[in-house]
Design an enzyme around this catalytic site. Structure first.
Site, PDB file in Angstrom:
ATOM      1  CG  ASP A 577      -1.762  -1.298   1.322  1.00  0.00           C
ATOM      2  OD1 ASP A 577      -1.521  -2.105   0.549  1.00  0.00           O
ATOM      3  OD2 ASP A 577      -2.641  -1.183   2.154  1.00  0.00           O
ATOM      4  CD  GLU A 788      -2.303  -6.344   8.687  1.00  0.00           C
ATOM      5  OE1 GLU A 788      -2.713  -5.771   7.717  1.00  0.00           O
ATOM      6  OE2 GLU A 788      -2.620  -5.695   9.893  1.00  0.00           O
TER       7      GLU A 788
END
Length: 818
Positions: A577, A788
């Site tokens: 991202d 994560e």
């Protein structure tokens, strides 16, 4: 049979370990996979793989003054559970999970079993546990069933159990029993409260209510239940005040007990059963189809759980062989929990997505487009990255998930892959985030809900497609020229990602031969042709919609590719991202990771063309592959920085608009940031094993001032100006999916190849694998969660948890199955 034996072996799984699942007919497979824990957004919930059908779910809450307002139902980070996740889940007929909720003072274990039969068979789940010492008031356990579609359903509550009967077109006749243990204890209640006649349900083992809810709102079961409970509690306060006085004790077990209300009214479609407990408890939920051969008694549950638990453990070791590799029991338990939680995160989703008919305008371009609209409802069967935060399908993540699931259950893996391909539109586009229905949209901010047809995502689904091609190529190698096979390899040696290794061949030869001989060549060819068609459509979409700017050149390869959806600080469509790119964004920039993905796609399409005997398409793919491999170096390799870089266009410093030709005003410049993006050509096996470029890339990986840490390879160089800055999502933290690609590429392409970089490749591979295993295990032992990402300075797990999507790649890393 859709899935033939060879394809079922695509991730080198022993057929003996998978109970012969590879030989299932499609109708058997559909039936066996009909019911499941396919509501991963809930702590526990079931549904069939049918739209608008029967949903069920668990809720609970402590009975003190505040906890009733925080009913547990959907997985939420804010619930602060100290542990939850599956310890074992085989994806078919067994799953056990532990839930530890210290804030509500309760621990709950769920044990799910299923018996094959008509209309998906029957299933049961046993909930057991205890309230903790800190919980003096007790807890309320609630289990509900709701009918989203047409059909009929009714419930009756007796002294010691509740029974539901119903019928739908898809499920046929069914019956459900909710039975609490006779040993369950109700919390102690003051004698004066026990004598109030209007509170007759106090002390009962089970009670229930029936509600009529809009079919589209059944998923809001918690909100509906909480409203009903609040109204009931207000009445009870009045009863207590009238009989005992306003200053009397108001025990939560009394206030929040439910009367058997609404059960005899017609047209109810949402049924709640409630059990109030203190201390140790258990209750069973048993769903039975009309098939008498698939019945389940309460006495069956223990036997089924024990036998399937044993079967799971044997199968897990047969599949991954971790004990044989010397891992400790605790490390094996961690790996088992990882695979089980990935499987427990599989969901069936149905509904409309919010789609734009028009491409989203490029950064800085002011263009009016039509308002997004809800699509026609459709379904998706998919894994999910994180049950609390990402409980839906993500295209970028899915391909990585299948690298784990495919080793465990190849049929289920293929079901998921094909489900994704069924969402592909006529142009070859697949929405990168599948937000289907109002329940899914309730978890996503509005600004992220719309899916745009020019937004691509890394084509990781082709990881599994490539595996299929590799296996078929091995099984049918006698029909294919070895020269042709060698010509499609991206490396010069046979020991790479396009070849079967000796240990793979040995394992494949141990497959149940009947699974192969029972499968017709016609069926194999049909499956391969379907995959080839989808892979080609996907490639066509990328080459049509992600084409780069015109300033670099005219030909396809010279022009390169550009991710759409850029903002100043984000390229969400790349999957990486906030990784730094050109500033400001430009329609003339070219992205090296996207170029590598497209080149990889061409190589997979070439393999499929060869296997399909499509000479014309094979010739086209071979030409494109040769062109792309050359242009990758010509466009994106920066010899000065000795790395692959993005490219953008800027005006020449020495340009004189009065004297120089306007066509020469701009030049392309490199945008270089050492990290995951610059590694992508090597990660996808596009860099030859004897190339000087590989040496520079390996040096970058191994340098602690660049990417190397004791916990894994960091996402962005420590020396980069953006390291650790701003959002710091992909600007330093360690991600397991990319680290897996590093190991996989080293193992498949470079470690076993004689050449100048073999020793360095082996050294990096061995140490990186050790670091990743040690850190993920240490963090799991400390927190009981998979994370994560991991901090590059300390190794501490951070951000979303449990993250049992691609972080579960730690298991094939441990098993060295890439």
């Amino acid at each position: 049979m859709r899935l033939v034996g060879a394809i079922s072996a695509l991730f080198v799984v022993s057929t003996s370990a998978t109970r012969g699942d590879e030989q299932l007919s499609q109708s058997q497979l559909d039936s066996e996979l009909l019911w499941g824990t396919y509501r991963p957004n809930l702590y526990f919930g079931t549904r069939p793989r049918l739209p608008n059908s029967l949903l069920s779910g668990l809720m609970w809450f402590g009975l003190d003054e505040t906890n009733w307002q925080n009913i547990r139902h959907s997985c939420e980070l804010g619930d602060n559970l100290s542990e939850y996740g599956y310890q074992r889940h085989n994806g078919r007929d067994f799953g056990e999970q532990m839930l530890r909720d210290s804030d509500h003072g309760i621990e709950i274990k769920s044990e799910f079993v299923k018996v094959a039969g008509k209309n998906g068979g029957s299933w049961a789940v046993r909930f057991s546990g205890q309230t903790t010492e800190s919980n003096e008031e007790g807890a309320a356990l609630v289990y509900y069933f709701g009918l989203e579609g047409n059909g009929a359903i009714a419930m009756n509550v007796g002294k010691g159990s509740a029974k539901i009967v119903g019928k739908t077109d898809d499920l046929g006749l069914f019956s459900i029993r909710i039975v609490p243990s006779a040993k369950n204890k109700f919390p102690v209640v003051a004698k004066q409260l026990q004598k109030i006649p209007e509170l007759s349900s106090v002390g009962k083992k089970i009670s229930g209510i029936a509600v009529s809810a809009p079919k589209t709102e059944v998923w809001r079961a918690k909100d509906i239940f909480q409203r009903e409970m609040f109204l009931s509690a207000r009445k009870r306060v009045g009863f207590i005040s009238n009989h005992v006085g306003a200053d009397s004790p108001m025990a939560g077990s009394v206030l929040f007990s439910l009367d058997n209300d609404g059960l005899k009214k017609r047209d109810r479609n949402l049924f709640f059963t409630q059990m109030i407990v203190h201390g140790k408890f258990s209750f069973d939920v048993i769903f039975e189809c009309e098939d008498k051969n698939a019945s389940i008694s309460r006495n069956d549950i223990d036997f089924l759980v024990k036998s399937r638990r044993t079967g799971f453990d044997h199968r897990f070791e047969a599949t991954f062989g971790l004990r044989g590799k010397g891992f400790s029991e605790k490390q094996v338990d961690m790996a088992r929990d990882a695979v089980s939680s990935l499987i427990g995160g599989i969901g069936y989703f149905h509904g409309s997505g919010l789609l734009s008919k028009d491409p989203k305008p490029e950064y800085g371009i002011d263009q009016v487009i039509s308002e997004p609209e809800l699509s026609e409802p459709y379904s998706l069967f998919a894994t999910t990255p994180s049950r609390p935060f990402f409980p839906r399908g993500f295209l970028w993540d899915e391909g990585f998930h299948q690298l784990v699931l495919g080793q465990w259950d190849s049929n289920m893996c293929m079901e998921i892959i094909q489900s994704w391909f069924k969402t592909m539109d006529a142009s070859g586009w697949i929405a990168r985030e599948q937000i289907l229905g109002s329940e899914a949209r309730s978890k996503v901010p509005p600004e992220f809900q719309v899916q745009y047809p020019n937004f691509a995502n890394p084509p990781t689904l082709l990881f599994a497609v490539e595996k299929i091609a590799e296996v078929y190529r091995f099984m049918d190698h006698s029909k294919i020229s070895s020269d042709k096979l060698h010509g499609l390899d991206l490396q010069d040696s046979g020991e790479n990602g396009c070849e079967m290794k000796d240990d793979d061949i040995d394992l494949l030869q141990k497959q149940d031969e009947k699974a192969v001989t029972d499968s017709s060549d016609t069926t194999m060819r049909k499956t391969l042709d379907e995959l080839a068609e989808n892979a080609q459509r996907l490639l066509d979409y990328f080459q049509r919609t992600q084409i780069g700017g015109s300033a670099i050149g005219k030909s396809l390869a010279e022009r390169g590719y550009r991710w759409r959806g850029r903002t100043m600080d984000h390229t969400l469509t790349s999957g990486i991202d906030d990784y730094p790119r050109a500033r400001p964004p430009s329609t003339d920039e070219l992205h090296v990771d996207l170029y590598a993905w497209v080149t990889y796609m061409i190589s997979v399409n070439a393999k499929l063309a060869l296997l399909s005997d499509d000479a014309e398409r094979l010739s086209e793919m071979e030409t494109q592959l040769e062109c792309h491999l050359k242009a990758l170096n010509d466009i994106h390799w920066n010899e000065q920085e000795r790395m692959f870089c993005d490219v953008t266009v800027q005006m020449r410093d020495d340009f004189d608009e009065l004297e120089d030709d306007e066509d020469s005003a701009y030049e392309h410049v490199f945008v270089c940031h050492r990290g995951y993006v610059s590694l992508m050509p090597m990660l996808l096996g596009l860099v030859p094993h004897d190339s000087d470029k590989l040496g520079h890339i390996l040096d970058m990986i191994e340098d602690p001032d660049e990417l190397w840490t004791d916990y894994g390879v960091r996402s962005l160089s420590k020396s980069d100006q953006y390291y650790g800055k701003d959002e710091n999502y992909w600007r330093g933290p360690i991600w397991l999916n990319i680290n897996y690609l590093v190991l996989s590429s080293l193992h498949r392409n470079y470690v076993s190849v004689e050449g100048p970089h073999k020793k360095q490749s082996q050294r990096i591979y061995t140490k990186l694998r050790e670091n990743l295993i040690n850190n993920v295990f240490a963090q799991y032992e400390h927190s009981r969660f998979f994370w994560e990402q991991y901090n590059p300075e300390t190794g501490v797990g951070q951000r979303t948890h449990p993250f049992t999507g691609w972080t579960t790649l730690i298991v094939p890393i441990m098993a060295e199955k890439y």
